[in-house]
Design an enzyme around this catalytic site. Structure first.
Site, PDB file in Angstrom:
ATOM      1  N   HIS A  15      28.170  42.417  43.931  1.00 22.72           N
ATOM      2  CA  HIS A  15      29.455  41.941  44.445  1.00 22.72           C
ATOM      3  C   HIS A  15      29.890  42.854  45.584  1.00 22.72           C
ATOM      4  CE1 HIS A  15      33.303  40.375  44.903  1.00 22.72           C
ATOM      5  NE2 HIS A  15      33.682  40.248  43.646  1.00 22.72           N
ATOM      6  N   HIS A  71      30.698  31.660  43.344  1.00 28.29           N
ATOM      7  CA  HIS A  71      31.224  33.024  43.290  1.00 28.29           C
ATOM      8  C   HIS A  71      30.439  33.808  42.249  1.00 28.29           C
ATOM      9  CE1 HIS A  71      33.809  36.394  43.362  1.00 28.29           C
ATOM     10  NE2 HIS A  71      34.388  36.152  42.228  1.00 28.29           N
ATOM     11  N   CYS A  96      38.381  40.442  47.298  1.00 30.59           N
ATOM     12  CA  CYS A  96      37.091  39.773  47.405  1.00 30.59           C
ATOM     13  C   CYS A  96      37.152  38.485  48.194  1.00 30.59           C
ATOM     14  CB  CYS A  96      36.586  39.481  46.013  1.00 30.59           C
ATOM     15  SG  CYS A  96      36.755  40.893  44.943  1.00 30.59           S
TER      16      CYS A  96
END
Length: 505
Positions: free
Chosen positions: A397, A361, A221
């Site tokens: 995400h 985040h 990520c």
């Protein structure tokens, strides 16, 4: 950090001896956002740097942005959807997900590569590669380098660095299935080339004739941010004048969904997918998968000025580290993340007091969200005046592409003066004592845009990275943007890096 407090780091006024360009600003009016602005400063305009890096060959600016997202392929339309608080999460219909405990995600529908990829490659390429090529070419168009205009630059000094966390997962899955069901002779000759993670960068460079640095970084990520960080360093070291950098991902397929289900990382709110991604809410139960691509055109200030490029932000600095803690458990105190933020601020020449916005985040996981907040509090002692929001609450995400898509959202926040909301804020955690821009957009003048990426496994921090950019004529407080990620393949603590996005006025 005492040096960071110095007034010498404050922005210097524009040089009055330089005449402003005709293209110095561009206003967009909108009935829904009467004070909304989209400002571009021509690279030929008067530009005054803060007292940080002063060499125009080493200063790195952002001149173009391109994306593929659940809200379409247009940057302005994408940010309008975010400002309106619209959720892009829905039930998956690309395949039969009825047997999975999680049956929803930020699935892209109606994607078209027409005008960017020829018909033969459209049929052959993995979606991960298609998203990369389309986003990359759109970023060049945004940078006024579309079509034949690209021939005006030295292509030997222009590179591509677009990473992916999972690679061509559909091509890989189809190849394995062909081997099992039909034998090795039925494996496509494109199986290896279109599955490996560097092929997006390679195909884009081949298509455009760019002969500068070309590779990919795969850090789950944190992928996009590592690519921005590395691309900026190529420019700073004089190895390239321009880099196309970002991340791409297309993992919403059975093996991708199944892998994250096995990690017990995903939300299972199948009865109400649009409210499933709820960062900082007490009832959060995991992250939501997304997909897409986010790409920036990064140039040296000198190069951008010579060609009169439309500069939207300046990259200030970065840092990398590792929390060296555990493969699956995040440090509750966020120490690895906080030390990385401090190193980045120091490298960028920014003091914590100058930051007034954080795009977090914030993946909507139990341990991750609070560990990130603890890290932020270690660096920014007062929460007063700092606004923090979560792009993932609307798009999910996007794994390796998350940093790219969220970097674009951060730059748009800087340039428009509007922060998109963090939606699905119903019952917030008491520890999150920031203004999270809950459920409704807010007008906010951002000074420095700062965003961080973390990599997590089963709500676990593995790595962190932060990007920071700034306007070339800074006159307001700084903003920060954080973004975290989840992965299943990391078996060690990944490195962390920071960079900054700073607003342009």
């Amino acid at each position: 950090m005492q040096a960071l407090q110095s007034s010498s780091l404050r922005a210097s006024p524009p040089n009055p001896l330089l005449k402003p360009s005709n293209r110095q600003s561009h206003q967009i009016t909108n009935a829904r956002h009467p004070t909304r602005r989209r400002t571009f400063i021509s690279a030929s305009a008067a530009v005054s740097a803060p007292k940080r890096e002063t060499d125009p060959k080493k200063r790195v600016v952002i001149t173009g942005m391109g994306l593929v997202s659940v809200f379409g392929n247009d940057v302005d339309a994408y940010y309008e959807k975010l400002l309106s608080g619209e959720s892009g999460i829905s039930l998956i219909d690309r395949f039969d997900a009825s047997k999975f405990p999680t049956r929803f995600g930020g699935q892209i529908r109606g994607f078209s590569s027409e005008g960017y990829i020829d018909g033969k490659n459209e049929r052959r390429l993995d979606d991960c590669l298609k998203y990369c090529i389309v986003a990359g070419k759109k970023a060049l168009e945004s940078a006024n380098l579309g079509g034949d205009k690209l021939n005006t630059i030295d292509k030997q000094r222009a590179g591509v660095l677009v990473g992916t966390g999972m690679g061509g997962l559909t091509v890989f899955s189809d190849g394995v299935q062909a081997l099992i069901e039909k034998g090795h002779r039925r494996i496509s000759p494109f199986f290896i080339p279109y599955a490996i993670t560097n092929m997006g960068s390679a195909l884009l460079a081949i298509d455009l004739g760019l002969m500068g640095p070309n590779y990919s970084i795969s850090t789950a990520c944190a992928t996009s941010n590592y690519c921005f960080y590395a691309a900026a360093n190529h420019i700073r070291r004089g190895e390239a004048d321009m880099m196309i950098a970002g991340g791409t991902e297309a993992a919403i397929i059975p093996i991708g969904l199944g892998g994250f289900v096995a990690c017990r990382a995903l939300s299972q709110r199948n009865d109400d997918p649009k409210t499933a991604s709820r960062p900082w809410d007490k009832q959060r139960d995991g992250f939501v998968m997304g997909e897409g691509a986010g790409v920036l055109v990064m140039e040296s200030l000198e190069h951008a000025m010579k060609r009169g490029a439309p500069i939207v932000a300046e990259y200030l600095g970065g840092a990398v580290n590792c929390d060296a803690h555990h493969m699956t458990d995040p440090r509750a105190d966020g120490l690895g993340v906080s030390s990385c933020i401090e190193s980045c601020l120091e490298d960028a020449g920014v003091s914590p007091e100058e930051v007034n916005y954080i795009n977090a985040h914030a993946t909507s996981t139990l341990a991750g969200d609070l560990a990130e907040i603890n890290a932020i509090k270690k660096v920014f002692k007062s929460t007063a005046g700092i606004k923090i929001n979560a792009t993932k609450s609307m798009i999910g995400h996007c794994l390796g592409a998350a940093g790219g898509l969220e970097a674009i959202a951060t730059v748009k926040a800087i340039n428009t003066g509007w922060l998109h909301p963090s939606i699905n804020q119903f019952n917030p955690e008491p520890a999150v004592d920031f203004d999270t821009v809950a459920n409704e957009k807010k007008q906010h003048e951002v000074n420095v845009g700062n965003y961080i990426k973390f990599v997590w496994v089963r709500w676990t921090q593995l790595s962190c990275r932060l990007l920071c950019l700034q306007t070339l004529i800074p006159s307001r407080p700084f903003c920060i943007f954080f973004s975290n990620y989840y992965i299943t393949t990391i078996i060690h603590q990944a490195s962390s890096s920071l960079s900054f996005l700073v607003p342009r006025v």
